[in-house]
Design a protein around this motif. Structure first.
Motif, PDB file in Angstrom:
ATOM      1  N   ARG A   9     -10.165  13.358  -4.768  1.00  0.00           N
ATOM      2  CA  ARG A   9     -10.646  11.972  -4.826  1.00  0.00           C
ATOM      3  C   ARG A   9      -9.946  11.202  -5.941  1.00  0.00           C
ATOM      4  O   ARG A   9      -9.574  10.043  -5.776  1.00  0.00           O
ATOM      5  N   GLU A  10      -9.761  11.859  -7.100  1.00  0.00           N
ATOM      6  CA  GLU A  10      -9.062  11.209  -8.212  1.00  0.00           C
ATOM      7  C   GLU A  10      -7.611  10.892  -7.849  1.00  0.00           C
ATOM      8  O   GLU A  10      -7.112   9.804  -8.133  1.00  0.00           O
ATOM      9  N   ILE A  11      -6.932  11.844  -7.243  1.00  0.00           N
ATOM     10  CA  ILE A  11      -5.534  11.649  -6.833  1.00  0.00           C
ATOM     11  C   ILE A  11      -5.443  10.513  -5.814  1.00  0.00           C
ATOM     12  O   ILE A  11      -4.610   9.617  -5.941  1.00  0.00           O
ATOM     13  N   ASP A  12      -6.311  10.543  -4.811  1.00  0.00           N
ATOM     14  CA  ASP A  12      -6.279   9.502  -3.776  1.00  0.00           C
ATOM     15  C   ASP A  12      -6.549   8.126  -4.362  1.00  0.00           C
ATOM     16  O   ASP A  12      -5.915   7.139  -3.975  1.00  0.00           O
ATOM     17  N   SER A  13      -7.468   8.046  -5.297  1.00  0.00           N
ATOM     18  CA  SER A  13      -7.773   6.769  -5.942  1.00  0.00           C
ATOM     19  C   SER A  13      -6.565   6.245  -6.713  1.00  0.00           C
ATOM     20  O   SER A  13      -6.206   5.064  -6.619  1.00  0.00           O
ATOM     21  N   ARG A  14      -5.931   7.120  -7.459  1.00  0.00           N
ATOM     22  CA  ARG A  14      -4.748   6.714  -8.244  1.00  0.00           C
ATOM     23  C   ARG A  14      -3.586   6.345  -7.314  1.00  0.00           C
ATOM     24  O   ARG A  14      -2.858   5.394  -7.593  1.00  0.00           O
ATOM     25  N   VAL A  15      -3.409   7.076  -6.235  1.00  0.00           N
ATOM     26  CA  VAL A  15      -2.348   6.768  -5.273  1.00  0.00           C
ATOM     27  C   VAL A  15      -2.582   5.390  -4.670  1.00  0.00           C
ATOM     28  O   VAL A  15      -1.650   4.587  -4.541  1.00  0.00           O
ATOM     29  N   ARG A  16      -3.828   5.086  -4.291  1.00  0.00           N
ATOM     30  CA  ARG A  16      -4.142   3.755  -3.752  1.00  0.00           C
ATOM     31  C   ARG A  16      -3.831   2.670  -4.771  1.00  0.00           C
ATOM     32  O   ARG A  16      -3.232   1.642  -4.447  1.00  0.00           O
ATOM     33  N   PHE A  17      -4.237   2.908  -6.027  1.00  0.00           N
ATOM     34  CA  PHE A  17      -3.978   1.918  -7.075  1.00  0.00           C
ATOM     35  C   PHE A  17      -2.480   1.708  -7.268  1.00  0.00           C
ATOM     36  O   PHE A  17      -2.002   0.574  -7.312  1.00  0.00           O
ATOM     37  N   LEU A  18      -1.726   2.793  -7.413  1.00  0.00           N
ATOM     38  CA  LEU A  18      -0.283   2.687  -7.650  1.00  0.00           C
ATOM     39  C   LEU A  18       0.432   2.005  -6.488  1.00  0.00           C
ATOM     40  O   LEU A  18       1.309   1.167  -6.696  1.00  0.00           O
ATOM     41  N   THR A  19       0.061   2.364  -5.274  1.00  0.00           N
ATOM     42  CA  THR A  19       0.693   1.762  -4.102  1.00  0.00           C
ATOM     43  C   THR A  19       0.451   0.258  -4.087  1.00  0.00           C
ATOM     44  O   THR A  19       1.387  -0.531  -3.900  1.00  0.00           O
ATOM     45  N   LYS A  20      -0.784  -0.137  -4.300  1.00  0.00           N
ATOM     46  CA  LYS A  20      -1.131  -1.564  -4.298  1.00  0.00           C
ATOM     47  C   LYS A  20      -0.451  -2.287  -5.466  1.00  0.00           C
ATOM     48  O   LYS A  20       0.090  -3.384  -5.302  1.00  0.00           O
ATOM     49  N   ARG A  21      -0.470  -1.673  -6.636  1.00  0.00           N
ATOM     50  CA  ARG A  21       0.102  -2.313  -7.828  1.00  0.00           C
ATOM     51  C   ARG A  21       1.611  -2.492  -7.680  1.00  0.00           C
ATOM     52  O   ARG A  21       2.156  -3.531  -8.040  1.00  0.00           O
ATOM     53  N   LEU A  22       2.302  -1.491  -7.154  1.00  0.00           N
ATOM     54  CA  LEU A  22       3.747  -1.605  -6.980  1.00  0.00           C
ATOM     55  C   LEU A  22       4.119  -2.693  -5.969  1.00  0.00           C
ATOM     56  O   LEU A  22       5.189  -3.282  -6.066  1.00  0.00           O
ATOM     57  N   GLU A  23       3.222  -2.961  -5.029  1.00  0.00           N
ATOM     58  CA  GLU A  23       3.471  -4.038  -4.068  1.00  0.00           C
ATOM     59  C   GLU A  23       3.317  -5.412  -4.698  1.00  0.00           C
ATOM     60  O   GLU A  23       3.973  -6.360  -4.300  1.00  0.00           O
TER      61      GLU A  23
END
Length: 183
Positions: A65-79
């Motif tokens: 859950r922590e990894i998925d949350s961070r992946v979602r954040f990073l993906t959105k932030r990089l966009e």
């Protein structure tokens, strides 16, 4: 009591090329390396039966859950971030990406690079563009004074003593931050 928390104020949507590269590397590390490893651990733990008392399963699911949350954040932030990879025309003023040396009232000098909120690390000389000091420094020139109010020290005065820009394609700029700091 609910888990709702007010949203954090959005940081500036600017990032240096080196900062963007680090975020992309973190995203790849989480998605391609860590997540498959943790998924495998959870899969193996699930085979062992009772999941309610299985530490590998419980903590593995939490880590997923922590990894998925961070992946979602990073993906959105990089966009949504803008990579600032062009040096300003007027290099006598402080803009995003500048290395700025300031002197306090005691004569102590400190050098900071003004970077995005996703990459700041004051211990390494990287100051967020959203910080009070960086906001005061933007647009200043050498010998300009800035005054910053801090809760622990009250008003602090600083003078700009040096402004430096490095080309974004410079290998030193793209490499280790300690190699980037002016000496």
């Amino acid at each position: 009591m609910g888990r709702w928390r007010p949203p954090r104020p959005k940081g500036s949507a600017y990032i240096t090329p080196a900062g963007a590269r680090r975020l992309k590397e973190e995203l790849v590390q989480l998605w391609k390396v860590e997540r498959p490893q943790v998924t495998n651990v959870v899969h193996e733990a699930a085979k062992n039966g009772d999941r309610s008392e299985n530490g590998d399963y419980i903590y593995g699911k939490k880590r997923l859950r922590e990894i998925d949350s961070r992946v979602r954040f990073l993906t959105k932030r990089l966009e949504e971030v803008t990579i600032v990879d062009r040096l300003p025309d007027d290099r006598g003023k402080v803009f995003f990406g500048a290395w700025v040396t300031v002197e306090n009232e005691e004569g102590d000098e400190t050098t900071y690079q003004i970077v995005g909120p996703d990459e700041f690390d004051v211990s390494r000389g990287q100051l967020s563009v959203d910080s009070p000091l960086a906001r005061q420094l933007l647009g200043k020139r050498i010998d300009d004074e800035v005054v910053v109010r801090t809760p622990e020290h009250g008003e602090q005065a600083y003078w700009v003593t040096e402004i430096e820009y490095r080309p974004y394609d410079d290998p030193l700029f793209l490499g280790d931050i300690d190699a980037q700091r002016p000496h």
